[in-house]
Design a protein around this motif. Structure first.
Motif, PDB file in Angstrom:
ATOM      1  N   THR A 119       0.848  -1.190   0.000  1.00 45.31           N
ATOM      2  CA  THR A 119       0.000   0.000   0.000  1.00 45.31           C
ATOM      3  C   THR A 119       0.885   1.242   0.000  1.00 45.31           C
ATOM      4  OG1 THR A 119      -0.106   0.124   2.409  1.00 45.31           O
ATOM      5  CG2 THR A 119      -1.824  -1.142   1.296  1.00 45.31           C
ATOM      6  N   CYS A 120       0.323   2.367  -0.413  1.00 44.15           N
ATOM      7  CA  CYS A 120       1.063   3.627  -0.328  1.00 44.15           C
ATOM      8  C   CYS A 120       0.100   4.791  -0.161  1.00 44.15           C
ATOM      9  CB  CYS A 120       1.954   3.835  -1.552  1.00 44.15           C
ATOM     10  SG  CYS A 120       1.071   4.199  -3.089  1.00 44.15           S
ATOM     11  N   LEU A 121       0.640   5.910   0.264  1.00 41.53           N
ATOM     12  CA  LEU A 121      -0.087   7.169   0.378  1.00 41.53           C
ATOM     13  C   LEU A 121       0.465   8.146  -0.641  1.00 41.53           C
ATOM     14  CD1 LEU A 121      -0.407   7.957   4.202  1.00 41.53           C
ATOM     15  CD2 LEU A 121      -2.283   7.879   2.568  1.00 41.53           C
ATOM     16  N   ILE A 122      -0.415   8.911  -1.248  1.00 46.49           N
ATOM     17  CA  ILE A 122       0.014   9.984  -2.146  1.00 46.49           C
ATOM     18  C   ILE A 122       0.306  11.230  -1.306  1.00 46.49           C
ATOM     19  CG2 ILE A 122      -0.682  11.482  -4.050  1.00 46.49           C
ATOM     20  CD1 ILE A 122      -0.137   8.616  -4.906  1.00 46.49           C
ATOM     21  N   SER A 123       1.370  11.946  -1.639  1.00 52.50           N
ATOM     22  CA  SER A 123       1.732  13.150  -0.883  1.00 52.50           C
ATOM     23  C   SER A 123       0.621  14.190  -0.980  1.00 52.50           C
ATOM     24  CB  SER A 123       3.043  13.724  -1.396  1.00 52.50           C
ATOM     25  OG  SER A 123       2.885  14.213  -2.717  1.00 52.50           O
ATOM     26  N   ASN A 124       0.538  15.060   0.006  1.00 51.72           N
ATOM     27  CA  ASN A 124      -0.513  16.080   0.041  1.00 51.72           C
ATOM     28  C   ASN A 124      -0.504  16.944  -1.210  1.00 51.72           C
ATOM     29  OD1 ASN A 124      -1.456  15.293   2.548  1.00 51.72           O
ATOM     30  ND2 ASN A 124      -0.066  16.644   3.666  1.00 51.72           N
ATOM     31  N   ARG A 125       0.677  17.304  -1.685  1.00 45.31           N
ATOM     32  CA  ARG A 125       0.748  18.206  -2.842  1.00 45.31           C
ATOM     33  C   ARG A 125       0.268  17.554  -4.128  1.00 45.31           C
ATOM     34  NH1 ARG A 125       4.913  17.880  -6.387  1.00 45.31           N
ATOM     35  NH2 ARG A 125       6.526  16.306  -6.027  1.00 45.31           N
ATOM     36  N   LYS A 126       0.235  16.218  -4.129  1.00 43.29           N
ATOM     37  CA  LYS A 126      -0.161  15.503  -5.344  1.00 43.29           C
ATOM     38  C   LYS A 126      -1.576  14.921  -5.246  1.00 43.29           C
ATOM     39  CE  LYS A 126       1.639  14.010  -9.322  1.00 43.29           C
ATOM     40  NZ  LYS A 126       2.285  14.886 -10.317  1.00 43.29           N
ATOM     41  N   GLY A 127      -2.187  14.970  -4.059  1.00 41.84           N
ATOM     42  CA  GLY A 127      -3.459  14.303  -3.839  1.00 41.84           C
ATOM     43  C   GLY A 127      -4.583  14.796  -4.742  1.00 41.84           C
ATOM     44  N   THR A 128      -4.694  16.101  -4.901  1.00 43.61           N
ATOM     45  CA  THR A 128      -5.774  16.656  -5.725  1.00 43.61           C
ATOM     46  C   THR A 128      -5.620  16.231  -7.179  1.00 43.61           C
ATOM     47  OG1 THR A 128      -5.994  18.562  -4.261  1.00 43.61           O
ATOM     48  CG2 THR A 128      -6.882  18.787  -6.488  1.00 43.61           C
ATOM     49  N   GLU A 129      -4.388  16.287  -7.678  1.00 43.07           N
ATOM     50  CA  GLU A 129      -4.153  15.911  -9.070  1.00 43.07           C
ATOM     51  C   GLU A 129      -4.470  14.442  -9.310  1.00 43.07           C
ATOM     52  OE1 GLU A 129      -0.446  15.627 -12.250  1.00 43.07           O
ATOM     53  OE2 GLU A 129      -0.253  16.901 -10.474  1.00 43.07           O
ATOM     54  N   ILE A 130      -4.038  13.579  -8.395  1.00 42.89           N
ATOM     55  CA  ILE A 130      -4.308  12.146  -8.551  1.00 42.89           C
ATOM     56  C   ILE A 130      -5.808  11.877  -8.473  1.00 42.89           C
ATOM     57  CG2 ILE A 130      -3.978   9.877  -7.499  1.00 42.89           C
ATOM     58  CD1 ILE A 130      -1.532  10.967  -8.959  1.00 42.89           C
ATOM     59  N   SER A 131      -6.513  12.579  -7.600  1.00 45.00           N
ATOM     60  CA  SER A 131      -7.966  12.425  -7.505  1.00 45.00           C
ATOM     61  C   SER A 131      -8.630  12.766  -8.828  1.00 45.00           C
ATOM     62  CB  SER A 131      -8.526  13.323  -6.401  1.00 45.00           C
ATOM     63  OG  SER A 131      -8.071  12.929  -5.130  1.00 45.00           O
ATOM     64  N   ARG A 132      -8.194  13.837  -9.472  1.00 37.58           N
ATOM     65  CA  ARG A 132      -8.795  14.256 -10.744  1.00 37.58           C
ATOM     66  C   ARG A 132      -8.501  13.239 -11.850  1.00 37.58           C
ATOM     67  NH1 ARG A 132      -7.366  20.416 -11.846  1.00 37.58           N
ATOM     68  NH2 ARG A 132      -9.353  20.408 -12.966  1.00 37.58           N
ATOM     69  N   ILE A 133      -7.255  12.719 -11.856  1.00 39.87           N
ATOM     70  CA  ILE A 133      -6.882  11.723 -12.866  1.00 39.87           C
ATOM     71  C   ILE A 133      -7.723  10.453 -12.704  1.00 39.87           C
ATOM     72  CG2 ILE A 133      -5.017  10.163 -13.596  1.00 39.87           C
ATOM     73  CD1 ILE A 133      -3.048  12.410 -12.926  1.00 39.87           C
ATOM     74  N   SER A 134      -8.038  10.118 -11.456  1.00 41.05           N
ATOM     75  CA  SER A 134      -8.739   8.863 -11.168  1.00 41.05           C
ATOM     76  C   SER A 134     -10.128   8.795 -11.779  1.00 41.05           C
ATOM     77  CB  SER A 134      -8.852   8.667  -9.653  1.00 41.05           C
ATOM     78  OG  SER A 134      -7.570   8.519  -9.071  1.00 41.05           O
ATOM     79  N   PHE A 135     -10.696   9.923 -12.140  1.00 37.72           N
ATOM     80  CA  PHE A 135     -12.032   9.934 -12.729  1.00 37.72           C
ATOM     81  C   PHE A 135     -11.990  10.070 -14.255  1.00 37.72           C
ATOM     82  CE2 PHE A 135     -12.905  11.098  -8.341  1.00 37.72           C
ATOM     83  CZ  PHE A 135     -14.020  10.333  -8.068  1.00 37.72           C
ATOM     84  N   ARG A 136     -10.775  10.094 -14.832  1.00 33.46           N
ATOM     85  CA  ARG A 136     -10.681  10.344 -16.273  1.00 33.46           C
ATOM     86  C   ARG A 136     -10.100   9.179 -17.070  1.00 33.46           C
ATOM     87  NH1 ARG A 136      -8.198  15.578 -15.042  1.00 33.46           N
ATOM     88  NH2 ARG A 136      -6.278  14.709 -15.899  1.00 33.46           N
ATOM     89  N   GLU A 137      -9.156   8.483 -16.520  1.00 34.14           N
ATOM     90  CA  GLU A 137      -8.389   7.526 -17.324  1.00 34.14           C
ATOM     91  C   GLU A 137      -8.507   6.112 -16.763  1.00 34.14           C
ATOM     92  OE1 GLU A 137      -4.464   9.133 -17.336  1.00 34.14           O
ATOM     93  OE2 GLU A 137      -5.162  11.133 -17.871  1.00 34.14           O
ATOM     94  N   ARG A 138      -9.728   5.638 -16.626  1.00 35.21           N
ATOM     95  CA  ARG A 138      -9.957   4.353 -15.983  1.00 35.21           C
ATOM     96  C   ARG A 138      -9.849   3.176 -16.958  1.00 35.21           C
ATOM     97  NH1 ARG A 138     -14.651   4.786 -11.411  1.00 35.21           N
ATOM     98  NH2 ARG A 138     -13.689   6.432 -10.164  1.00 35.21           N
ATOM     99  N   ARG A 139      -9.540   2.011 -16.368  1.00 35.01           N
ATOM    100  CA  ARG A 139      -9.494   0.778 -17.148  1.00 35.01           C
ATOM    101  C   ARG A 139      -9.959  -0.371 -16.252  1.00 35.01           C
ATOM    102  NH1 ARG A 139      -3.086  -0.478 -17.824  1.00 35.01           N
ATOM    103  NH2 ARG A 139      -3.897  -2.509 -18.465  1.00 35.01           N
ATOM    104  N   THR A 140     -10.375  -1.463 -16.859  1.00 35.42           N
ATOM    105  CA  THR A 140     -10.806  -2.645 -16.113  1.00 35.42           C
ATOM    106  C   THR A 140      -9.596  -3.530 -15.803  1.00 35.42           C
ATOM    107  OG1 THR A 140     -12.977  -2.620 -17.193  1.00 35.42           O
ATOM    108  CG2 THR A 140     -12.301  -4.675 -16.144  1.00 35.42           C
ATOM    109  N   LEU A 141      -9.489  -3.956 -14.560  1.00 31.12           N
ATOM    110  CA  LEU A 141      -8.382  -4.824 -14.157  1.00 31.12           C
ATOM    111  C   LEU A 141      -8.862  -5.836 -13.140  1.00 31.12           C
ATOM    112  CD1 LEU A 141      -6.351  -3.249 -11.361  1.00 31.12           C
ATOM    113  CD2 LEU A 141      -7.817  -1.723 -12.686  1.00 31.12           C
ATOM    114  N   THR A 142      -8.112  -6.902 -12.984  1.00 27.83           N
ATOM    115  CA  THR A 142      -8.433  -7.965 -12.029  1.00 27.83           C
ATOM    116  C   THR A 142      -7.261  -8.156 -11.081  1.00 27.83           C
ATOM    117  OG1 THR A 142      -9.844  -9.101 -13.633  1.00 27.83           O
ATOM    118  CG2 THR A 142      -9.041 -10.398 -11.771  1.00 27.83           C
ATOM    119  N   ILE A 143      -7.565  -8.235  -9.782  1.00 30.67           N
ATOM    120  CA  ILE A 143      -6.536  -8.517  -8.776  1.00 30.67           C
ATOM    121  C   ILE A 143      -6.804  -9.905  -8.213  1.00 30.67           C
ATOM    122  CG2 ILE A 143      -5.357  -7.716  -6.708  1.00 30.67           C
ATOM    123  CD1 ILE A 143      -6.578  -4.995  -7.075  1.00 30.67           C
ATOM    124  N   ILE A 144      -5.774 -10.735  -8.221  1.00 28.61           N
ATOM    125  CA  ILE A 144      -5.926 -12.103  -7.723  1.00 28.61           C
ATOM    126  C   ILE A 144      -5.102 -12.299  -6.446  1.00 28.61           C
ATOM    127  CG2 ILE A 144      -6.459 -13.075  -9.967  1.00 28.61           C
ATOM    128  CD1 ILE A 144      -3.554 -13.997 -10.145  1.00 28.61           C
TER     129      ILE A 144
END
Length: 556
Positions: A531-556
């Motif tokens: 697991t990891c945490l995103i730094s405070n300065r990058k959190g907003t940007e990563i949140s915005r990216i998370s709603f734009r460039e999605r793909r389907t994946l499987t974790i086993i």
């Protein structure tokens, strides 16, 4: 009254009084029973007060009140008395009291004194040392029901093995309330409550010093949670625990104050399972998932002889919670809170597992052989509420085909998660504080990942199995200087930042992620590596990216 032993006449009288109070005036503990419960497959018939032998008998198709013994097996070189294929007939013909190790002998005496006809002890009632483990395989799935239906659980808390017994020498008068005549009135003087008693209602077994040997065993946790009534024998006093009363000889009629039950997670889970406390996910001050994560942290810190017993050791609790109809269970986690459930982290790293999927999928805490923590994700202290989160991915499906039809809550090796989310390429680099770099368009960005917690030592990316960061959720946790405030302004600020790119409270809106490794020759399939945490300065940007460039994946 003479009282120099926890098995004295005075102590027996106290046990009987507590049992009478519970059975006569605690409807929740009796669960509306009109008939005695079904007996386990085998039980020990203890006989009457003057008996000197007991017998292993069949409980099939019979009903009756029985006690269970919670005890430590101890060192393998000093195993308790057992039943094997060779000794089964002998046990059925009778076991003389002097043949029983002291802990078993004390438990038999307690049952006789309290008028409980049967006793269940795992080493005697489950056939041991079978090469096929046939009897264990059949009885293990029933363990939760065995303790859940028990009339009373006798807990030898301080006995390291079966030779040390339940009863201990003590000076009882130091513990019992002292009768005095004051201004012509009969009164009782007690010690002033300790801090633990005053704040949490600890009767002396929740946080003992030193810790009880029994509390170090993983299988015992299920017994502690599921037992409707527990009589606990500590080093110098008796403790009683049921859904309605948690007390000791210091307060024979119950704690003289109203403790916060949420500080005692085992008893809280017991009350939830037995509908003493009504809890509905999302609609109660007490969050059932937080209680579960606290239990997971406890059980993974305890000892198991066989690591593959992680899920079986709490299967009985999972079965009872699933029976409430609130949620479905998958590999030690709950479908309704999977975003938090998959974000556990290892606290003590071990060597890389070569066959993690044999026991559980990589996203389950049961896949690692070390303690795990949810401490950064759940409420601390007495607060059992859920800290608000906002998802950064969608769970499309949980595939969980049964591995063992007879034990669905204890075996689950083929489960997988299908998600819709963003994968951010990362590389490993020891020169970076967190050990990982985010890569954007082939460029490394330092300090974008504020912490990386791997599941094992020796996990490394490669050209064929690269690593990725998968943003899972944002936690809105306005916890500052010991006070947790209203999360709504923080959540609103984060939502607005998805439009504006600016989050006024970004330091309190933390982005939690999984670190995944591609599985060789399986397209869009990954296994968890940490697991990891995103730094405070990058959190907003990563949140915005998370709603734009999605793909389907499987974790086993």
């Amino acid at each position: 009254m003479s009282d120099t032993n926890t098995g004295s006449k005075a102590s027996i009288s106290r046990m009987q009084a507590w049992l009478d109070i519970c059975t006569s005036s605690h409807p929740a503990c009796n669960r509306g029973d009109t008939l005695p419960p079904p007996l386990p497959t085998r039980v020990i018939a203890v006989g009457g007060k003057r008996s000197s032998s007991c017998f292993l008998v069949s409980g099939t198709d019979k009903r009756g009140n029985y006690a269970t013994l919670s005890h430590c097996w101890g060192n393998p070189n000093n195993r308790p008395l057992t039943t094997t294929d060779k000794t089964l007939t002998l046990r059925q013909q009778g076991i003389k009291d002097e043949e029983l190790p002291k802990t078993f002998r004390d438990a038999v005496r307690i049952c006789r004194e309290l008028g409980i006809e049967y006793l269940w002890i795992d080493s005697l009632c489950i056939i041991q040392e079978q090469a096929s483990q046939e009897d264990w395989a059949e009885e293990a799935p029933k363990m939760g029901d065995v303790y859940g239906n028990s009339y009373l659980t006798i807990t030898a808390a301080v006995a390291a093995d079966s030779t040390e017994g339940c009863f201990k020498e003590r000076l009882g008068l130091m513990l019992w309330p002292c009768p005095v005549l004051l201004f012509g009135q009969q009164c009782y003087v007690s010690r002033y409550p300790t801090t633990d008693e005053e704040s949490g209602g600890d009767p002396g077994d929740v946080h003992p010093t030193p810790p009880h040997p029994l509390n170090d065993r993983a299988w015992v946790l299920q017994e502690q949670v599921l037992s409707r009534r527990s009589l606990i024998f500590t080093s110098n006093h008796l403790v009683w625990r049921c859904a309605r009363m948690s007390t000791s000889e210091k307060y024979p009629l119950g704690m003289p104050h109203a403790p916060n039950i949420s500080t005692d997670n085992h008893r809280l889970l017991n009350c939830i399972i037995n509908d003493v406390i009504a809890v509905e996910p999302g609609k109660s001050d007490i969050d059932i998932y937080t209680c579960w994560y606290r239990m997971v942290m406890v059980i993974t810190s305890r000892k198991l002889t066989y690591e593959d017993d992680k899920l079986p050791a709490i299967a009985g609790v999972a079965k009872r919670l699933a029976a409430t109809g609130y949620d479905s269970y998958h590999a030690g986690l709950w479908r309704g809170d999977l975003l938090i459930g998959i974000l556990w982290n290892s606290t003590t790293l071990t060597a890389t597992e070569t066959n993690r999927s044999a026991r559980a999928p990589s996203w389950s805490w049961a896949s690692v052989n070390c303690p795990v923590s949810y401490s950064s994700l759940i409420s601390a202290g007495r607060d059992a509420s859920h800290i608000p989160i906002s998802p950064l991915l969608d769970i499309l499906d949980v595939s969980d085909p049964p591995t063992c039809a007879e034990h669905p809550f204890g075996m689950t090796s083929k489960a997988s998660l299908q998600l819709l989310g963003v994968l951010l390429p990362v590389v490993e680099d020891e020169s970076e504080d967190s050990g990982l770099f985010l890569i954007e368009h082939g460029t490394r960005y330092a300090q974008d990942i504020s912490s990386f917690l791997p599941d094992h030592w020796g996990l490394n990316p490669s050209a064929e199995t690269p690593w990725y960061c998968l943003p899972v959720c944002v936690q809105h946790d306005p916890y500052y200087r010991g006070i947790r405030g209203d999360p709504e302004p923080y959540k609103s600020s984060w939502k607005e930042s998805l439009k504006t790119g600016f989050d006024e409270f970004r330091r309190f809106n933390r982005v939690f992620c999984l670190v995944l490794q591609a599985v060789r020759e399986q397209q869009d399939t990954y296994s968890r590596v940490g697991t990891c945490l995103i730094s405070n300065r990058k959190g907003t940007e990563i949140s915005r990216i998370s709603f734009r460039e999605r793909r389907t994946l499987t974790i086993i």
